[in-house]
Design an enzyme around this catalytic site. Structure first.
Site, PDB file in Angstrom:
ATOM      1  N   HIS A  21      80.764  29.878  52.940  1.00  8.17           N
ATOM      2  CA  HIS A  21      80.581  29.131  51.682  1.00  8.17           C
ATOM      3  C   HIS A  21      80.250  27.668  51.972  1.00  8.17           C
ATOM      4  CE1 HIS A  21      83.525  32.219  49.811  1.00  8.17           C
ATOM      5  NE2 HIS A  21      82.345  32.441  49.251  1.00  8.17           N
ATOM      6  N   LYS A  45      89.927  41.528  39.091  1.00  4.72           N
ATOM      7  CA  LYS A  45      91.025  41.932  39.971  1.00  4.72           C
ATOM      8  C   LYS A  45      91.998  40.779  40.190  1.00  4.72           C
ATOM      9  CE  LYS A  45      87.617  41.087  43.320  1.00  4.72           C
ATOM     10  NZ  LYS A  45      86.797  41.095  44.303  1.00  4.72           N
ATOM     11  N   ARG A  94      73.789  37.434  52.742  1.00  6.72           N
ATOM     12  CA  ARG A  94      74.162  37.699  54.130  1.00  6.72           C
ATOM     13  C   ARG A  94      73.324  38.794  54.764  1.00  6.72           C
ATOM     14  NH1 ARG A  94      80.339  37.065  52.679  1.00  6.72           N
ATOM     15  NH2 ARG A  94      79.522  38.353  51.029  1.00  6.72           N
ATOM     16  N   SER A 132      84.899  36.503  52.259  1.00 10.19           N
ATOM     17  CA  SER A 132      86.267  36.312  51.761  1.00 10.19           C
ATOM     18  C   SER A 132      87.048  37.621  51.852  1.00 10.19           C
ATOM     19  CB  SER A 132      86.244  35.840  50.306  1.00 10.19           C
ATOM     20  OG  SER A 132      85.646  34.574  50.205  1.00 10.19           O
TER      21      SER A 132
END
Ligand code: PNS
Length: 169
Positions: A21, A45, A94, A132
């Site tokens: 990030h 979540k 990514r 993450s």
């Protein structure tokens, strides 16, 4: 003609902020006059770190950085972008596996507001494997997250480990 300030939003859950990030945000800051890191408030979540912790960790990293702000948002990203007069959303890519989902989100956002463009920035060769989700998993299973997250985040994970409150990923 007066120069129009170019504002970009870098949205995300940042649960927690990783070196990937940071790389993305620093590179966005080189392309835009102002970058707003927008932390999603209402994740579906249960987050690993609370909203307050996620914001605090980002503020620690970017403290004193001119042109980089940390904020929170709720609701539609395009509505938030409009409110901030930002025309660009920056997302990191990514690899091909993320391309589908990110393209779908970009197209949906464009449908919702054609004035907001999504710009994809490919991850750097040094942090393209960091996420993450993996950081949370490693943290939960007792592995080292050094080098994957900024030191402040590693410290918080270590502190949680000491009080044995690490659970879900
Ligand atoms: O870090 P993440 O979890 O990949 O970030 C996802 C995020 C926050 C960019 C995305 O969930 C989002 O924009 N949520 C806001 C709600 C919204 O606008 N939904 C419609 C997008 S198609």
């Amino acid at each position: 003609m007066a120069h129009e300030s170019r504002v970009a939003i870098v949205p995300g859950s940042f649960d927690p902020v990783t070196v990937g990030h940071i790389d993305l945000i620093e590179r966005a800051a080189r392309m835009f006059d102002r970058v707003i890191i927008a932390v999603l408030t209402n994740t579906s979540k249960q987050p690993f770190f609370s909203l307050e912790e996620r914001v605090a960790m980002l503020c620690d990293v970017f403290k004193g950085r001119a042109g980089i702000d940390v904020d929170t948002f709720t609701g539609l990203l395009v509505d938030y972008a409009r409110a901030k007069q930002a025309r660009v959303v920056v997302r990191g890519l990514r690899g091909l596996t993320e391309f589908d989902a990110e393209t779908q989100m970009a197209l949906m956002n464009r449908r919702l507001n054609p004035d907001v463009e999504t710009v994809f920035v490919t991850s750097s060769e040094t942090s393209g494997y960091v996420s993450s989700r993996l950081v949370r998993e490693i943290a939960s299973l007792g592995g080292s997250v050094d080098g994957l997250v900024p030191p402040g985040v590693a410290d918080r994970i270590a502190a949680r480990r000491r009080t044995s409150t690490l659970r879900q990923v």
